[in-house]
Design a protein around this motif. Sequence first.
Motif, PDB file in Angstrom:
ATOM      1  N   ALA A 176       3.026   9.645  -9.653  1.00 44.23           N
ATOM      2  CA  ALA A 176       2.412   9.709 -10.981  1.00 44.23           C
ATOM      3  C   ALA A 176       1.623  11.000 -11.134  1.00 44.23           C
ATOM      4  N   THR A 177       0.901  11.383 -10.064  1.00 42.29           N
ATOM      5  CA  THR A 177       0.116  12.611 -10.151  1.00 42.29           C
ATOM      6  C   THR A 177       1.037  13.820 -10.360  1.00 42.29           C
ATOM      7  N   LEU A 178       2.109  13.842  -9.614  1.00 44.50           N
ATOM      8  CA  LEU A 178       3.049  14.954  -9.776  1.00 44.50           C
ATOM      9  C   LEU A 178       3.664  14.939 -11.167  1.00 44.50           C
TER      10      LEU A 178
ATOM     11  N   MET B  53       2.341  13.846 -13.885  1.00 42.08           N
ATOM     12  CA  MET B  53       1.362  14.312 -14.868  1.00 42.08           C
ATOM     13  C   MET B  53       1.381  15.830 -14.949  1.00 42.08           C
ATOM     14  N   ARG B  54       1.556  16.483 -13.765  1.00 44.34           N
ATOM     15  CA  ARG B  54       1.589  17.920 -13.778  1.00 44.34           C
ATOM     16  C   ARG B  54       2.868  18.403 -14.474  1.00 44.34           C
TER      17      ARG B  54
ATOM     18  N   LEU C 150      -1.658  18.508  -5.175  1.00 44.37           N
ATOM     19  CA  LEU C 150      -1.526  17.230  -5.879  1.00 44.37           C
ATOM     20  C   LEU C 150      -1.303  16.085  -4.903  1.00 44.37           C
ATOM     21  N   ILE C 151      -0.413  16.311  -3.945  1.00 44.50           N
ATOM     22  CA  ILE C 151      -0.149  15.228  -2.994  1.00 44.50           C
ATOM     23  C   ILE C 151      -1.386  14.984  -2.148  1.00 44.50           C
TER      24      ILE C 151
ATOM     25  N   LEU D  89       1.292   6.528  -6.664  1.00 46.33           N
ATOM     26  CA  LEU D  89       0.154   7.373  -7.029  1.00 46.33           C
ATOM     27  C   LEU D  89       0.539   8.842  -6.948  1.00 46.33           C
ATOM     28  N   VAL D  90       1.185   9.198  -5.836  1.00 43.49           N
ATOM     29  CA  VAL D  90       1.596  10.594  -5.658  1.00 43.49           C
ATOM     30  C   VAL D  90       2.598  10.970  -6.754  1.00 43.49           C
TER      31      VAL D  90
ATOM     32  N   MET E  15       0.833  -1.208   0.000  1.00 44.22           N
ATOM     33  CA  MET E  15       0.000   0.000   0.000  1.00 44.22           C
ATOM     34  C   MET E  15       0.866   1.255   0.000  1.00 44.22           C
TER      35      MET E  15
ATOM     36  N   LEU F 268      -8.891  19.373 -11.703  1.00 42.37           N
ATOM     37  CA  LEU F 268      -7.585  18.719 -11.699  1.00 42.37           C
ATOM     38  C   LEU F 268      -7.595  17.477 -12.587  1.00 42.37           C
TER      39      LEU F 268
ATOM     40  N   PHE G 102      -3.390   7.857   5.722  1.00 41.41           N
ATOM     41  CA  PHE G 102      -3.114   8.513   4.434  1.00 41.41           C
ATOM     42  C   PHE G 102      -4.217   9.493   4.084  1.00 41.41           C
TER      43      PHE G 102
ATOM     44  N   ASP H 108       1.090  23.983  -5.799  1.00 36.40           N
ATOM     45  CA  ASP H 108       0.447  22.809  -6.391  1.00 36.40           C
ATOM     46  C   ASP H 108       0.862  21.514  -5.724  1.00 36.40           C
ATOM     47  N   ALA H 109       2.046  21.491  -5.137  1.00 39.94           N
ATOM     48  CA  ALA H 109       2.480  20.250  -4.501  1.00 39.94           C
ATOM     49  C   ALA H 109       1.514  19.866  -3.402  1.00 39.94           C
TER      50      ALA H 109
ATOM     51  N   ASP I  79      -4.760  15.904 -14.383  1.00 37.45           N
ATOM     52  CA  ASP I  79      -3.722  15.265 -13.582  1.00 37.45           C
ATOM     53  C   ASP I  79      -4.147  13.896 -13.092  1.00 37.45           C
TER      54      ASP I  79
ATOM     55  N   VAL J 227      -7.519  10.331  -2.525  1.00 37.25           N
ATOM     56  CA  VAL J 227      -8.061   9.343  -3.463  1.00 37.25           C
ATOM     57  C   VAL J 227      -7.564   7.954  -3.106  1.00 37.25           C
ATOM     58  N   MET J 228      -6.312   7.879  -2.668  1.00 38.82           N
ATOM     59  CA  MET J 228      -5.767   6.577  -2.301  1.00 38.82           C
ATOM     60  C   MET J 228      -6.574   5.934  -1.174  1.00 38.82           C
TER      61      MET J 228
ATOM     62  N   ALA K 186      -3.928  13.106  -4.189  1.00 34.36           N
ATOM     63  CA  ALA K 186      -3.525  11.718  -4.431  1.00 34.36           C
ATOM     64  C   ALA K 186      -3.733  10.878  -3.183  1.00 34.36           C
ATOM     65  N   LEU K 187      -3.416  11.425  -2.011  1.00 36.58           N
ATOM     66  CA  LEU K 187      -3.552  10.640  -0.781  1.00 36.58           C
ATOM     67  C   LEU K 187      -5.025  10.436  -0.420  1.00 36.58           C
TER      68      LEU K 187
ATOM     69  N   ALA L 260      -4.577   3.108   5.987  1.00 38.78           N
ATOM     70  CA  ALA L 260      -5.181   3.855   4.879  1.00 38.78           C
ATOM     71  C   ALA L 260      -5.835   5.127   5.394  1.00 38.78           C
TER      72      ALA L 260
ATOM     73  N   PRO M  93      -5.116  10.361 -16.009  1.00 35.74           N
ATOM     74  CA  PRO M  93      -4.141   9.342 -16.467  1.00 35.74           C
ATOM     75  C   PRO M  93      -3.765   8.383 -15.350  1.00 35.74           C
ATOM     76  N   VAL M  94      -3.655   8.925 -14.129  1.00 31.23           N
ATOM     77  CA  VAL M  94      -3.289   8.056 -13.016  1.00 31.23           C
ATOM     78  C   VAL M  94      -4.392   7.034 -12.779  1.00 31.23           C
TER      79      VAL M  94
END
Lengths: 647, 549
Positions: free
Chosen positions: A640-642, A644-645, B273-274, A637-638, A630, B334, B227, B269-270, B337, B280-281, B277-278, B224, B340-341
């Motif tokens: 890949a997202t970064l 993509m940007r 985005l992070i 995941l993080v 995990m 977003l 996160f 943006d960091a 971004d 969604v994870m 992503a977390l 989880a 694709p993931v």
Amino acid sequence: MENLIALLVAAPLLGAAVLLCGGRRLDRTGHWIGTVLAAVSFVVGAVLFVDMLGKGPEERTLTQHLFSWIPVEGFQADVAFQLDQLSMTFVLLITGVGSLIHLYSIGYMEHDERRRRFFGYLNLFLAAMLLLVLADNYLLLYVGWEGVGLASYLLIGFWQHKPSAATAAKKAFLVNRVGDMGLSIAIMLMFTTFGTFAFGPVLESTDKTSEGMLTAIALMLLLAACGKSAQVPLQSWLGDAMEGPTPVSALIHAATMVTAGVYLITRSGAIFNGAPDAQLAVVVVGAVTLLFGAIVGCAKDDIKKALAGSTMSQIGYMILAAGLGPVGYAFAIMHLVTHGFFKAGLFLGAGSVMHGMNDEVDMRKYGGLRKYMPVTFVTFGLGYLAIIGLPPFSGFWSKDKIIEAAFAQQSDLRSWIFGGVALLGAGITAYYMTRVMILTFFGEKRWQPAPDPDTAPSVEPGIEVHPGEMPHPHEAPKSMTIPMIVLAFGSVFAGAVFGIGERFVHWLEPVTSFEHPHPVVGVPVITTATIVVLLLGVGLAYLQYGRRPVPVVAPRGSLLTRAARRDLLQDDFNHVVLVRGGEHLTRSLVYLDHSLVDGVVNGTAASVGGLSGRLRRLQNGYARSYAVSMFGGAALLVAATLLMRAV
Amino acid sequence: MSASAVHSLWTTAAEPITRIDAPKFEYGQMSPTLIVLGAAIVGVLVEAFVPRKSRYYVQAFLSVVALAAAFAAVVALAAGGYGTTKARISAMGAIAVDGPSLFLQGTILLAGLVSVFTFAERRLDPEAHGNRVDSFAAQAASVPGSDSEKAAVKAGFTTTEVFPLVLFAIGGMLIFPAANDLLTLFIALEVFSLPLYLLCALARRKRLVSQEAAVKYFLLGAFASAFTLFGIALLYGYAGSVSYATIAQVVDGSIQNVTPALADTMGNDALLLIGAALLVMGLLFKVGAVPFHMWTPDVYQGAPTPVTGFMAAATKVAAFGALLRVLYVVLPGLRWDWRPVMWGVAIVTMLGGAIVAITQTDVKRLLAYSSIAHAGFILAGVIAMTPDGVSSVLFYLAAYSFVTIGAFAVVTLVRDAGGEATHLSKWAGLGRRSPLVAAVFAVFLLAFAGIPLTSGFAGKFAVFKAAAEGGAAPLVVIGVISSAVAAFFYIRVIVLMFFSEPKPEGPTVAVPSPLTMTAIGLGVAVTLVLGVAPQYFLDLAGQAGVFVR
């Protein structure tokens, strides 16, 4: 008046529904219901005929639109009927002969437990056949075409407990499928070419279509006709179809259904007229079949199979005539009608003979029956005179015209070849029919004790047969003799009624158009030659069978005789070429399937399975490694997202 | 500090606050959740005060009535137009009452109701000392194999606490897809997760496996959640708000009043985005997407089978609901971004689930991997980013829930001396012994495989169509390939059931009470109705496909 057309089809269809769904309570009345509904259809046909006669030749076509069958954008299929002179001719033949044969069957099938079902099938056949000839478009015609095929299958295999009948039904069905495929392809080609199935638009726009496309459609239609009308190369089913009850052989496999191919070609005349190559193919098929059937007919000792060979041969004449174009269409149909009378009569006569002879079909075990079955003898005899084409009986008027037309083609060579074949066929016809006549009704009695039904599967069931008992030939009951007498009248007079003053030709002319044939030699010469040839045939048969005693067991015979007894090796040919070839093809496909296709499939499956096994090991049951996965996933995941940007 | 200063401090602090606004709370629009949570609290009281003998009946009755009433409330809200024209955000911005919320809440409630039927089943296990028992441990607190456990079994105890627990879980699940801010989302997540961890540990047989499953689920779930919480914190840091609408505005730059603090962070943006992503994870963990799926097979296998059925259906519905809302309401700005993931996640989930399922030998693990593959198929619809995508996912979830609960209910019927016979080899020849049960299971398997005339086909067709129209055609190709791989193991089970010789000492099929029969019968009926005539329900999902913002 046009509203009556649907009734023509509806009456027998109702009969079929009532008889097949009605159950045992109709066992005692079912045959009458079936017969009356067939007669109703005939009466309606007669009323429409009288009405049609009252109008001018150009106004005789009636149409009835029942409903839109498949209304889709760009695809219109209607259930609509068209009754013109051609359809009318068929309607009268089908319902008239059909009603007579219903009547005959009441007596013939008297002892059969499943008589009600038999009449249901007969009515189903009438409905389908009428649908076939009344349809105003090819798609609806196809429905009727398949419907008569179904009825034929059910009736050939009516005595399904006999393995031979079941096999024969299956064979007829399979061979017909080949022809049906041709018809369906033809219909698809028509749809792509003309955008419609209806007779009117299709047949009127043939002159705007390329000859190549017309030839393709015409050849597919010819294939269909070959299947349904038992023409070479799809002829092999008709002889075996005689396994069905004799009325079925008379109605379906002599008078009506097998002539559907002639109807199809005549109806599609405009297509064939635009495709001379296809017309030549039609003529060749007809000529080959008329000799083929005639030769087979000479060698058969089974009375029904001899008649079946004759049917094939006579339809060959009709197909030959139809292939000649406007010169021949009317004569093809005329011969079709006269043949409907005399061949149905001959079959009913054969059924009557079998009825009296413990269902023996081998003519070598008949002999001298004329004294015991006088009505059968006379009616069969009149049919015989008609089929050999002796003036003034029916067959002469129609067959002689076909021979004349065969002598009148574009090139002299073709005229001589096909004219000669037609003439030769007339001689052979006279020979084999005289043989049937002599073997059955003349000479000494060669009757044999009845066979044991357990060992002789060809015995028709329902009729009491006591093994070892000598036959007691007797005349058939009234319900059977009356139809024979009526048909005998047709055999005698129909030809003259149609032929004198070219009445029939003028009747059909608005539909089929007509041109007078101009034979390479004079008409009187051809007529004389025909009569001479047929007398030669009769004489030869008399010398061979009338002057000497006939052996009960057939002699070995010449090579040709033996081949003809085996239907000129048609089944052997089919077996070697189609069955073996098919088996080889199947085997090689199976081999390819096993080695190549399965190899790829199993290889893929094995590699997926291997992958599965390896991935499965990741699932080791430890929460810690799950957590690592995990965490790695989250990091991915993080990232890949970064990423993509970034891109 | 001088006295005056102290005084001033006191007086400042004591300055009268003019008034406190009472939170505005629309009880009517919240009624489904409130009914279920209220019933859960009543259930706790029942545990405390009602005599042990009658607890089972009271609890089962209470749960069924509460779930039915809550479903009626959902229907009433939908009929009142809250799914379409009157869709709104209520409870001070915490809860969205709109089409997707109501559709998913209805689905969860129905799935919960059917699951409660299987929870209440007491005819499958043989009677223990003259007492009818269900699938749950006699006394959860007793150590497996200990004397106290034996005593509890002998006394005929049953863990009736499962009913309030499942009601709490359902309550959390009702809030989860409707949550309209990140804190509500997180609290709902915990509210439904904690009871599930407990439920997983409560199997009557194979208790150690069950407890191991629960511990794993708890550890990984907590991991989880961490996160998720971290992601929420980062998003809050980025947008200065936990409200979905505000974050969405900050993400696409349409926010009006930009405070100086926000102006500092919104360019970072960091953080966004992070954080995204977390977050969604965390949601992907709940739906069981690869690579966050590892808990699924172990937990599905170890948990009591009725609980597995409930989790597989209702959790998935709730989690996909929340994921849809997060992706469609919070993060649409977003999407270049995350799409694709998510493509990647969907592909590995579809393929991974289908491929690993091939070599499974336990029917519950098989269904677990199948649920992973299905999560992948649903993700394909999620990615579409169109209204059709939403409605196809809603339809798929509804169709899938009933198939899943029904399939697991069938698993509870096939038993041998050791309880449920879940090893596939024991299912050989089941079709000869119990043609009806095998046929029903075959229907469910065909639905999983997506064979036409079952709901599985309609659902799969809907999501793939939406995905293709949303520009994800390659995803559809991979989806179809995975379906083909998946069809192999579904049909292999059918072949095993119908075309193999039965083993001489194979399992028997227990005759259930009308409760399980209802669950299975409903499953078959819904599977066939949605398969044969899906249009009405597709339309319903289509109407429900718009999020309120």
